[in-house]
Design an enzyme around this catalytic site. Structure first.
Site, PDB file in Angstrom:
ATOM      1  N   GLY A  23     -59.899 -60.645  52.467  1.00 39.06           N
ATOM      2  CA  GLY A  23     -58.489 -60.490  52.798  1.00 39.06           C
ATOM      3  C   GLY A  23     -57.734 -61.801  52.774  1.00 39.06           C
ATOM      4  O   GLY A  23     -56.871 -62.062  53.617  1.00 39.06           O
ATOM      5  N   ALA A  24     -58.004 -62.632  51.767  1.00 34.07           N
ATOM      6  CA  ALA A  24     -57.474 -63.994  51.754  1.00 34.07           C
ATOM      7  C   ALA A  24     -56.186 -64.144  50.976  1.00 34.07           C
ATOM      8  O   ALA A  24     -55.706 -65.259  50.797  1.00 34.07           O
ATOM      9  CB  ALA A  24     -58.532 -64.949  51.180  1.00 34.07           C
ATOM     10  N   ASN A  25     -55.592 -63.053  50.523  1.00 35.66           N
ATOM     11  CA  ASN A  25     -54.384 -63.181  49.716  1.00 35.66           C
ATOM     12  C   ASN A  25     -53.115 -63.289  50.562  1.00 35.66           C
ATOM     13  O   ASN A  25     -52.036 -63.581  50.034  1.00 35.66           O
ATOM     14  CB  ASN A  25     -54.241 -62.006  48.751  1.00 35.66           C
ATOM     15  CG  ASN A  25     -54.186 -60.672  49.444  1.00 35.66           C
ATOM     16  OD1 ASN A  25     -55.228 -60.113  49.768  1.00 35.66           O
ATOM     17  ND2 ASN A  25     -52.986 -60.148  49.694  1.00 35.66           N
ATOM     18  N   GLY A  27     -51.416 -63.695  54.978  1.00 33.89           N
ATOM     19  CA  GLY A  27     -51.618 -63.802  56.416  1.00 33.89           C
ATOM     20  C   GLY A  27     -52.609 -64.866  56.841  1.00 33.89           C
ATOM     21  O   GLY A  27     -52.695 -65.956  56.264  1.00 33.89           O
ATOM     22  N   ILE A  28     -53.374 -64.543  57.865  1.00 29.37           N
ATOM     23  CA  ILE A  28     -54.340 -65.475  58.434  1.00 29.37           C
ATOM     24  C   ILE A  28     -55.399 -65.868  57.409  1.00 29.37           C
ATOM     25  O   ILE A  28     -55.820 -67.027  57.337  1.00 29.37           O
ATOM     26  CB  ILE A  28     -54.982 -64.852  59.688  1.00 29.37           C
ATOM     27  CG1 ILE A  28     -53.941 -64.736  60.795  1.00 29.37           C
ATOM     28  CG2 ILE A  28     -56.170 -65.672  60.170  1.00 29.37           C
ATOM     29  CD1 ILE A  28     -54.368 -63.864  61.944  1.00 29.37           C
ATOM     30  N   GLY A  29     -55.846 -64.906  56.597  1.00 34.65           N
ATOM     31  CA  GLY A  29     -56.844 -65.213  55.577  1.00 34.65           C
ATOM     32  C   GLY A  29     -56.342 -66.227  54.572  1.00 34.65           C
ATOM     33  O   GLY A  29     -57.078 -67.137  54.164  1.00 34.65           O
ATOM     34  N   SER A 152     -60.013 -59.039  67.630  1.00 36.73           N
ATOM     35  CA  SER A 152     -58.647 -58.929  68.150  1.00 36.73           C
ATOM     36  C   SER A 152     -58.704 -58.698  69.649  1.00 36.73           C
ATOM     37  O   SER A 152     -59.684 -58.154  70.186  1.00 36.73           O
ATOM     38  CB  SER A 152     -57.930 -57.754  67.478  1.00 36.73           C
ATOM     39  OG  SER A 152     -56.752 -57.391  68.171  1.00 36.73           O
ATOM     40  N   TYR A 177     -58.416 -48.430  65.911  1.00 37.86           N
ATOM     41  CA  TYR A 177     -58.349 -49.856  65.605  1.00 37.86           C
ATOM     42  C   TYR A 177     -59.106 -50.675  66.646  1.00 37.86           C
ATOM     43  O   TYR A 177     -59.910 -51.550  66.311  1.00 37.86           O
ATOM     44  CB  TYR A 177     -56.897 -50.326  65.535  1.00 37.86           C
ATOM     45  CG  TYR A 177     -56.756 -51.805  65.296  1.00 37.86           C
ATOM     46  CD1 TYR A 177     -57.069 -52.363  64.056  1.00 37.86           C
ATOM     47  CD2 TYR A 177     -56.340 -52.669  66.312  1.00 37.86           C
ATOM     48  CE1 TYR A 177     -56.965 -53.732  63.834  1.00 37.86           C
ATOM     49  CE2 TYR A 177     -56.226 -54.028  66.093  1.00 37.86           C
ATOM     50  CZ  TYR A 177     -56.546 -54.555  64.858  1.00 37.86           C
ATOM     51  OH  TYR A 177     -56.450 -55.918  64.646  1.00 37.86           O
TER      52      TYR A 177
END
Length: 316
Positions: A23-25, A27-29, A152, A177
């Site tokens: 998920g690096a594309n 936000g935090i990633g 989280s 979640y």
């Protein structure tokens, strides 16, 4: 405890290290990838959407004076994609120094994946469980290495139902979640126990970003009151949440700082862990139950059909 002024400047040289971030594309990633690439690491962006991944890689390459970026197609909600991505990584890389299980979905309407898992549990826990297991041998043979899984504060509302880990029962989306985030912590606890029993140099840790402006907030369509709550949540997050780069600090601290201990949980240090520089924090007691962690591990292996090469240590 982390120093109160800890920042990416404290990361240290990462030249020669290979890092995979899911998920690096965005936000935090994305911010995690930026910081590690800027310190010399070869960073592999594990992403579901190839167009967004390409744009993220282009931005990093344009912004940084030095960068070594690679793309890896990866949809964590699909075990076929997870296996394909792991096979490709292993075929092309002789080492893996840091695996950051960052990707996640939050607040999505109930949906089952192709593997018949609830979407949030599939993406946030089961996909990462499978990916880590399939890449573990690379981590174990790369010298001191780390697995950092992003959880989280919402793990506190989660509950593990051993009869329905896959999440087949339709329920409240936020409960699903929270359960997936609780599973992240339990997974790390059991992985850390097994790695310690194997006597190797690989560490497993968890991190959480606190209250951070991120496109994860309010992900997914909503209806009625849920739609209003999602809109209010996004507005509040963008108004009061800390910058995404700040939200990435606990992950970066867990991934790079010397002196961290196996199984530690890293989060913001101020205002109920919502804001501030990173430090070691304590998760909810349900995330510290060894028997629950061990049973969840067994079920996760059955659901994903991924068996780990490190075994549970024998009882003392």
């Amino acid at each position: 405890m982390a120093p109160l002024s800890w920042s990416p400047d404290d990361i240290g040289d990462q030249t020669g290290r290979v890092v995979l971030i899911t998920g690096a594309n965005s936000g935090i990633g994305f911010e995690t990838a930026r910081a590690l690439a800027d310190h010399g690491a070869h960073v592999v962006l594990g992403c579901r959407n190839p167009e967004k991944a390409r744009r993220a890689a282009d931005e990093l390459e344009n912004d940084l004076e030095r960068s070594s970026i690679e793309l890896l197609a990866l949809d964590l909600s699909d075990l076929v994609s997870v296996r394909r991505a792991a096979e490709k990584f292993v075929a092309e890389h002789a080492r893996l120094d840091i695996l950051i299980n960052n990707a996640g979905v939050m607040g999505t309407p109930y949906r089952q994946t192709a593997d018949l898992f609830e979407l949030q549990m599939a993406t946030n826990h089961l996909g990462h469980f499978a990916l880590t297991g399939l890449l573990l041998d690379r981590l174990l043979t790369s010298g001191p290495s780390r697995v950092v899984t992003v959880s989280s504060l919402m793990h506190r509302v989660g509950h593990i139902d051993f009869d329905d880990v896959a999440g087949l029962k339709v329920g409240n989306t936020w409960s699903h979640y929270g359960t997936s985030k609780l599973a992240n912590l339990l997974f790390t606890a059991e992985l850390s126990r097994r790695l310690g029993g194997a006597g190797n140099g690989t560490l497993a840790l968890t991190a959480h970003p606190g209250w951070t402006r991120s496109n994860l907030t309010g992900t997914g369509a909503a209806v009625g009151d849920n739609k209003l709550r999602a809109r209010l949540g996004r507005a509040a997050g963008h108004t009061f949440g800390q910058a995404t780069a700040t939200g990435a600090l606990p992950t970066l601290y867990a991934a790079t700082t010397r002196g961290v201990r196996p199984g530690q949980y890293i989060g913001p240090s101020r205002v109920f862990q919502l804001f501030g520089p990173p430090k070691v924090v304590k998760p909810d007691r349900r995330a510290r139950q060894a028997e629950t962690a061990a049973r969840l591990w067994e079920i996760s292996e059955e659901l994903t059909d991924v068996r780990y090469s490190v075994q549970a240590p024998a009882p003392a």
